[in-house]
Write a protein that holds these residues in place. Sequence first.
Motif, short mmCIF file in Angstrom:
data_model
loop_
_atom_site.label_atom_id
_atom_site.label_comp_id
_atom_site.label_asym_id
_atom_site.label_seq_id
_atom_site.Cartn_x
_atom_site.Cartn_y
_atom_site.Cartn_z
N LEU A 27 0.68 -1.04 -0.01
CA LEU A 27 -0.12 -0.18 -0.15
C LEU A 27 0.76 1.37 -0.09
O LEU A 27 0.69 1.99 -0.34
CB LEU A 27 -1.16 -0.04 1.23
N TRP A 28 1.94 1.05 0.66
CA TRP A 28 2.97 2.38 0.83
C TRP A 28 3.92 2.52 -0.09
O TRP A 28 4.85 3.63 -0.03
CB TRP A 28 3.22 2.54 2.47
N LEU A 29 4.36 1.63 -0.55
CA LEU A 29 5.51 1.66 -1.56
C LEU A 29 5.40 2.46 -2.59
O LEU A 29 6.16 3.50 -2.75
CB LEU A 29 5.98 0.09 -2.02
N SER A 154 6.63 2.07 7.18
CA SER A 154 7.76 3.14 7.31
C SER A 154 8.74 2.35 6.23
O SER A 154 9.43 3.31 5.60
CB SER A 154 8.27 3.32 8.52
N ALA A 155 8.95 1.22 6.25
CA ALA A 155 10.06 0.41 5.57
C ALA A 155 10.10 0.85 4.00
O ALA A 155 10.69 0.89 3.34
CB ALA A 155 10.33 -0.79 5.80
N ALA A 156 8.53 0.38 3.95
CA ALA A 156 8.17 0.70 2.23
C ALA A 156 8.28 2.04 1.82
O ALA A 156 8.76 2.23 0.96
CB ALA A 156 6.63 0.16 2.15
N ASN A 298 10.66 5.78 12.50
CA ASN A 298 9.31 5.56 12.55
C ASN A 298 8.92 3.95 12.49
O ASN A 298 8.45 3.45 13.66
CB ASN A 298 8.61 6.03 11.87
N GLY A 299 9.72 3.49 11.87
CA GLY A 299 9.44 2.03 11.76
C GLY A 299 9.93 1.51 12.83
O GLY A 299 9.60 0.20 13.53
#
Length: 448
Positions: A27-29, A154-156, A298-299
């Motif tokens: 979703l966030w990548l 956060s990682a994405a 954040n991650g």
Amino acid sequence: MTELREPPEAPGIRTARRRYVTVCALLWLPPGLGMASMVLLFGERGMSLAAVAGLFAAHSLTVAVLELPTGGLSDFLGRRPVLAMAGALNVVAFTLVGLGTTAWVLTAGMVLMGAARALASGTAEAWYVDTVQAHSGPDAELRTGLARGGSATSAALAAGLLLGGALPWLLGAGSDLGARLSEATSGAVLPLSVPVLLGAALRVVFVCYVLTVLREPPRPEATLRSVLRGVPVTILGGLRLGGHDALVRRVLLTAAAVGSALAAIELLIPGRTVELTGAPGSGAMVYAALACAGFVCNGVGSHLAPLAARIAGSGERAVLVCLVTGAGGMLLLGLIATTTHPLATALAVVGFCLLYLGIGAASPNQNDLLHRRVTSAGRATALSVQSLALQLVGALAGLVVGALRPGPLPWLLTGAVLLFGALLWLRRVETRSAPDTTITPGSRAGMS
């Protein structure tokens, strides 16, 4: 003597957690990919700075307007169809933004992107909580999965930011591949378009994954009449919950405080990096690296959320400690806002990282508390109300910060707001579970 051990975790919960983490990453990548290149792409398309601001305003306004209705839609229709709709809209949106050459096409892309963002807001998290509670009941352990989902998000974003910044450079520096690509597509595809179009392709993967893998309890068949009648009722129920429940009210006020801090970061840090490096180009590179570091922190914070709760003794105490940590980072940024001394710069990086570490660790803990206060029938709506509080107060704080003179005051003011949000958690509130957390065929809890 027999050693006491925790009961083994059900395979269904491990599967749900793994699927939730995958959905968060997919979703966030794509937004991470577009984050590094979208503003520059609009400039290459001939948009002025004012026009670029207008495009992003169209996106933000669409999200704000649709946040609550789409949350109600998710609670009424189900998580999987709403997530699939969000992915499909994003395929179109990212394609329009990547290939569009006129203002109206780019505006349409940003509006669709905003609609998709609103549809996806809180929906995946609501699916995860519904699934886990269906396996283990309303007292199921949620914090670990929420923390891993936050870490995956956060990682994405961090990976997307790095890849989205590297691809145009690789296609444009020392290589004629970018020029050939632009020539072959009559200028429709530029090197700066590639990360956005890659994001569109990843959205196709996201839709396929959601439709293939995500399962949820059956819901009553929805008709247009039932949707028009049920969604507004769900929205009103979510708004009333914030007024009647002290813990939910704290969660919403905390989201607002975090929104003010993030608004200050987004407005003030880019100027500080330019001041530090002496040139806009190098300042932008430093800001991109710093933003990536912020996502990483954040991650890490999200990953440490369960540990923070164990050390602090409860989720509420963990939220307090973590938000105080974030507020300390903001205040540190304010204290050194007028100097570019190397030591001050190092302290600024520390303050920046403390802010993202603190809010990253606080979020899973406060959402764990929130999910025990709401039913499945209103879970996505409650998350949408939380997101709306963050966005609206963030927008207001941005206006205030922009009107203030540069210096320590904007940092100290928003840091004080975040500290106020932390101190709301000093008094303990009874953490009861919602009376009904499941939806059965033929009934819809909370909508009667």
